[in-house]
Design an enzyme around this catalytic site. Sequence first.
Site, PDB file in Angstrom:
ATOM      1  N   HIS A 293       9.529   2.174   7.021  1.00  0.00           N
ATOM      2  CA  HIS A 293       8.746   1.541   8.354  1.00  0.00           C
ATOM      3  C   HIS A 293       8.626   2.543   9.482  1.00  0.00           C
ATOM      4  O   HIS A 293       8.478   3.537   9.334  1.00  0.00           O
ATOM      5  CB  HIS A 293       8.792  -0.054   8.464  1.00  0.00           C
ATOM      6  CG  HIS A 293       7.833  -0.670   9.204  1.00  0.00           C
ATOM      7  ND1 HIS A 293       6.554  -0.291   9.456  1.00  0.00           N
ATOM      8  CD2 HIS A 293       8.091  -1.922   9.933  1.00  0.00           C
ATOM      9  CE1 HIS A 293       6.110  -1.257  10.125  1.00  0.00           C
ATOM     10  NE2 HIS A 293       6.714  -2.236  10.350  1.00  0.00           N
ATOM     11  N   HIS A 340       0.819   5.461   2.463  1.00  0.00           N
ATOM     12  CA  HIS A 340       0.744   4.318   3.305  1.00  0.00           C
ATOM     13  C   HIS A 340       0.233   3.063   2.318  1.00  0.00           C
ATOM     14  O   HIS A 340      -0.318   3.311   1.189  1.00  0.00           O
ATOM     15  CB  HIS A 340      -0.564   4.288   4.108  1.00  0.00           C
ATOM     16  CG  HIS A 340      -0.345   3.325   5.273  1.00  0.00           C
ATOM     17  ND1 HIS A 340      -0.874   2.065   5.051  1.00  0.00           N
ATOM     18  CD2 HIS A 340       0.343   3.272   6.517  1.00  0.00           C
ATOM     19  CE1 HIS A 340      -0.516   1.315   6.324  1.00  0.00           C
ATOM     20  NE2 HIS A 340       0.198   2.301   7.324  1.00  0.00           N
ATOM     21  N   ASP A 395       3.454   8.721  11.434  1.00  0.00           N
ATOM     22  CA  ASP A 395       4.858   9.221  11.483  1.00  0.00           C
ATOM     23  C   ASP A 395       4.786  10.797  11.112  1.00  0.00           C
ATOM     24  O   ASP A 395       5.780  11.177  11.690  1.00  0.00           O
ATOM     25  CB  ASP A 395       5.674   8.413  10.801  1.00  0.00           C
ATOM     26  CG  ASP A 395       5.847   6.936  11.064  1.00  0.00           C
ATOM     27  OD1 ASP A 395       5.637   6.524  12.233  1.00  0.00           O
ATOM     28  OD2 ASP A 395       5.603   6.075  10.080  1.00  0.00           O
TER      29      ASP A 395
HETATM   30  N1  HAX Z   1       6.382  10.773  -1.418  1.00  0.00           N
HETATM   31  C1  HAX Z   1       6.658  10.483  -2.457  1.00  0.00           C
HETATM   32  N2  HAX Z   1       6.140   9.580  -3.314  1.00  0.00           N
HETATM   33  C2  HAX Z   1       5.704   8.644  -2.562  1.00  0.00           C
HETATM   34  C3  HAX Z   1       5.243   8.816  -1.277  1.00  0.00           C
HETATM   35  C4  HAX Z   1       5.534   9.787  -0.690  1.00  0.00           C
HETATM   36  N3  HAX Z   1       5.175  10.097   0.672  1.00  0.00           N
HETATM   37  N4  HAX Z   1       4.426   7.655  -1.076  1.00  0.00           N
HETATM   38  C5  HAX Z   1       4.318   6.842  -2.034  1.00  0.00           C
HETATM   39  N5  HAX Z   1       5.157   7.551  -3.230  1.00  0.00           N
HETATM   40  C6  HAX Z   1       5.427   6.929  -4.464  1.00  0.00           C
HETATM   41  C7  HAX Z   1       6.188   5.478  -4.184  1.00  0.00           C
HETATM   42  O1  HAX Z   1       7.518   5.590  -3.857  1.00  0.00           O
HETATM   43  C8  HAX Z   1       5.791   4.857  -5.490  1.00  0.00           C
HETATM   44  O2  HAX Z   1       6.586   5.207  -6.666  1.00  0.00           O
HETATM   45  P1  HAX Z   1       7.400   4.249  -7.587  1.00  0.00           P
HETATM   46  O3  HAX Z   1       6.235   3.874  -8.411  1.00  0.00           O
HETATM   47  O4  HAX Z   1       8.445   5.142  -8.259  1.00  0.00           O
HETATM   48  O5  HAX Z   1       7.872   3.398  -6.768  1.00  0.00           O
HETATM   49  C9  HAX Z   1       4.569   5.237  -5.881  1.00  0.00           C
HETATM   50  O6  HAX Z   1       4.267   6.647  -5.109  1.00  0.00           O
HETATM   51  C10 HAX Z   1       3.315   4.375  -5.412  1.00  0.00           C
HETATM   52  O7  HAX Z   1       3.694   4.052  -3.979  1.00  0.00           O
HETATM   53  P2  HAX Z   1       2.272   3.582  -3.225  1.00  0.00           P
HETATM   54  O8  HAX Z   1       1.551   2.292  -3.775  1.00  0.00           O
HETATM   55  O9  HAX Z   1       1.442   4.864  -3.136  1.00  0.00           O
HETATM   56  O10 HAX Z   1       2.982   3.145  -1.702  1.00  0.00           O
HETATM   57  P3  HAX Z   1       3.550   1.918  -1.330  1.00  0.00           P
HETATM   58  O11 HAX Z   1       2.671   0.976  -0.948  1.00  0.00           O
HETATM   59  O12 HAX Z   1       4.502   1.289  -2.166  1.00  0.00           O
HETATM   60  O13 HAX Z   1       4.504   2.605  -0.036  1.00  0.00           O
HETATM   61  C11 HAX Z   1       4.733   3.894   1.868  1.00  0.00           C
HETATM   62  C12 HAX Z   1       4.118   2.938   1.143  1.00  0.00           C
HETATM   63  C13 HAX Z   1       4.150   4.085   3.211  1.00  0.00           C
HETATM   64  C14 HAX Z   1       6.288   2.895   1.766  1.00  0.00           C
HETATM   65  C15 HAX Z   1       5.154   5.295   1.006  1.00  0.00           C
HETATM   66  O14 HAX Z   1       4.024   5.846   0.896  1.00  0.00           O
HETATM   67  C16 HAX Z   1       6.208   5.917   1.469  1.00  0.00           C
HETATM   68  O15 HAX Z   1       7.633   5.592   1.130  1.00  0.00           O
HETATM   69  N6  HAX Z   1       5.844   6.846   2.224  1.00  0.00           N
HETATM   70  C17 HAX Z   1       6.881   7.752   2.945  1.00  0.00           C
HETATM   71  C18 HAX Z   1       7.473   6.962   4.103  1.00  0.00           C
HETATM   72  C19 HAX Z   1       6.626   6.750   5.192  1.00  0.00           C
HETATM   73  O16 HAX Z   1       5.745   7.763   5.814  1.00  0.00           O
HETATM   74  N7  HAX Z   1       6.520   5.602   5.723  1.00  0.00           N
HETATM   75  C20 HAX Z   1       5.858   5.111   7.007  1.00  0.00           C
HETATM   76  C21 HAX Z   1       4.503   4.470   6.688  1.00  0.00           C
HETATM   77  C22 HAX Z   1       3.852   4.193   7.965  1.00  0.00           C
HETATM   78  C23 HAX Z   1       4.463   2.789   8.549  1.00  0.00           C
HETATM   79  O17 HAX Z   1       4.577   1.782   8.261  1.00  0.00           O
HETATM   80  N8  HAX Z   1       5.086   3.158   9.839  1.00  0.00           N
HETATM   81  O18 HAX Z   1       5.949   2.333  10.381  1.00  0.00           O
END
Ligand code: HAX
Length: 589
Positions: A293, A340, A395
């Site tokens: 987050h 996201h 971010d």
């Molecule tokens: N790099 C690699 N793999 C990624 C990814 C990334 N940036 N984003 C998603 N994935 C992967 C997930 O880990 C998930 O893998 P598994 O099935 O093996 O668990 C798969 O793709 C599907 O995920 P998703 O449905 O696209 O994304 P989620 O809703 O589960 O998660 C996140 C959303 C933002 C947490 C995720 O994209 C992520 O971890 N990004 C990197 C961290 C980040 O930038 N966080 C900030 C988000 C904005 C925010 O809330 N700020 O506060």
Amino acid sequence: MLKSSVISLVLKQPKYYRYGEDMSTFKEKVTRLVDPMKNRIDHLITNYGDVKVSDVTIAQIYGGTRGVKSMICETSMLDPDEGIRYRGYSLPELIELLPKATGGKQPLAEGLFYLLITGNIPKDTDVQDVGKELQQRNQVPEYVFTALDALPKDLSPMTQLSVALLSMQGTSEFSSQFRKGMPRKDLWAPALEDSLSILAKLPTIAAYIYRRSYKDGKRIEPDQNLDWAANLAHMMGFEDKEVHEIIRLFMFLHADHEGGNVTAHTVQLVGSTLSDPFYALSAGMNGLAGPLHGMANQQVLQWIDNMRKEIGNGNPTKEEIEKYVWKTLNSGRLIPGFGHAVLRKTDPRYTALREFALEHFPDDELFKIVSDLYEVVPDILRIHGKAKNPWPNVDAHSGSVLYHYNIKEFDFYTVLFGVSRAQGVLAWYVWARLLGASLERPKSITTEYLESLVLHWDESLAVGIFEIDNDHKAMIEQLQSLIEAYHTGKADHKILELFGFLENYVDKHLSLEEQYMEKYNYPDYDEHKRQHKEFKDHCCALRDEYKDKGGTTRLVILVKQMLVDHFTTHVSTVDKKMAEFFKSVSHVS
Ligand code: HAX
């Protein structure tokens, strides 16, 4: 008599009626919004309370209830393609519409808070009103600094922020009024008081955390001539007007992201217990501290830093960046700042920061890397094939902008995010009390519960079966009643009943079919009989196992599996074929 009632009526008129313009205070304005909003909600619940809004699947239950529409938040709404809208306005629209500081281009937080609370674009006088409300409350009690000073300087700044908020809980007007017996419907007023009080103090607290963690530890007093966001920059020790502008922009962009993100949801959840805003916001900040987050912005810079070190080149080429991105993914790690939970396009907050960087420091080394990542990462994530959204979120950019202005302490970035987010979540905290939001209490279930739930029959399969044989229907009913009995803990008796029924069914069914077989000389009778026998044997084996060992859940699952196998392979194909055959021959005869 008449005279005195006319006088009292005139005296009761709100000021804005007498002067022909809206002269009310901020709080009076909020008060006038309450009834119309309550009426809209009452109308919805009374007339359409049964309308279904969202279904939830098993995958969603295990997937963090993504996409399940199950909560209200009026302050902002996230569109997967367009990004966040505050009170219906997109960010570019608000950058145009919201009042600015003299000589500045970025919206003032005072105006944004007014918008978040009232839903209306503020006039300059409204901004001044909110500004005054904040200034009146910006004195931080001395014990907050004492509490912070008791903590190690290298303790996470987010922990320090959370502690500072909690340390002020004793000043909560909300808690005090609640204890004095204020009716629930009136609690929004002390909630607004607390929210203004927290917002007013947050810049001083955050700035002190910054100074004690990374600088000389000396407090810089607020400048009463500066706005809320610029004051934060000033108290951190930054007097450059451009830094004031970037902090204003940062505070504007991170202010709210609808109700379901962890921070907002936590504040709402904790608030629903009528915990006061200090408790609720402190809890929300603990959620914001998580790497998935709010902590992502600092992780982006850490990741870029590691990349530069590993490549041994401060200005890596696109090819080198590509390789490092793949290396990160192949080692099972995330690319921070990309993806996201809801958004499916480039985050407009990212775009706003990019535009700021293009205007103010287009040649910055770090900005160039951030731009190259924008070109490289989405394609790689698409090829990698996991992330649903390959585009950057806010971010991916925010840390690099702060870094450019010498705010290089990564661990502090989430605190800035938190100070900004407080605006949105506190605005909604006030509204939740205004609307008398209920205590949140979703129902949790177990995996075992879900396993037994899916035993309910697949209707499309059942429809086909009903057409063939009413016995099948009876069989399904038996199974349904078994499942219901299982849920109420009375399955023992039912499961034996079901076994008995299944065995009878096979015998009865076969003898009926046999008459037709003989009459019409059905060609695949042996195979049909063999399958029935197999089904019956399976049934008997399960019954015997049950009699020996018990174990209702496992057995219910096995029985269900047996029936599914039987209906999909046998009833839906063999019986259908047989039914068609009988139909055709009976037609001929
Ligand atoms: N790099 C690699 N793999 C990624 C990814 C990334 N940036 N984003 C998603 N994935 C992967 C997930 O880990 C998930 O893998 P598994 O099935 O093996 O668990 C798969 O793709 C599907 O995920 P998703 O449905 O696209 O994304 P989620 O809703 O589960 O998660 C996140 C959303 C933002 C947490 C995720 O994209 C992520 O971890 N990004 C990197 C961290 C980040 O930038 N966080 C900030 C988000 C904005 C925010 O809330 N700020 O506060």
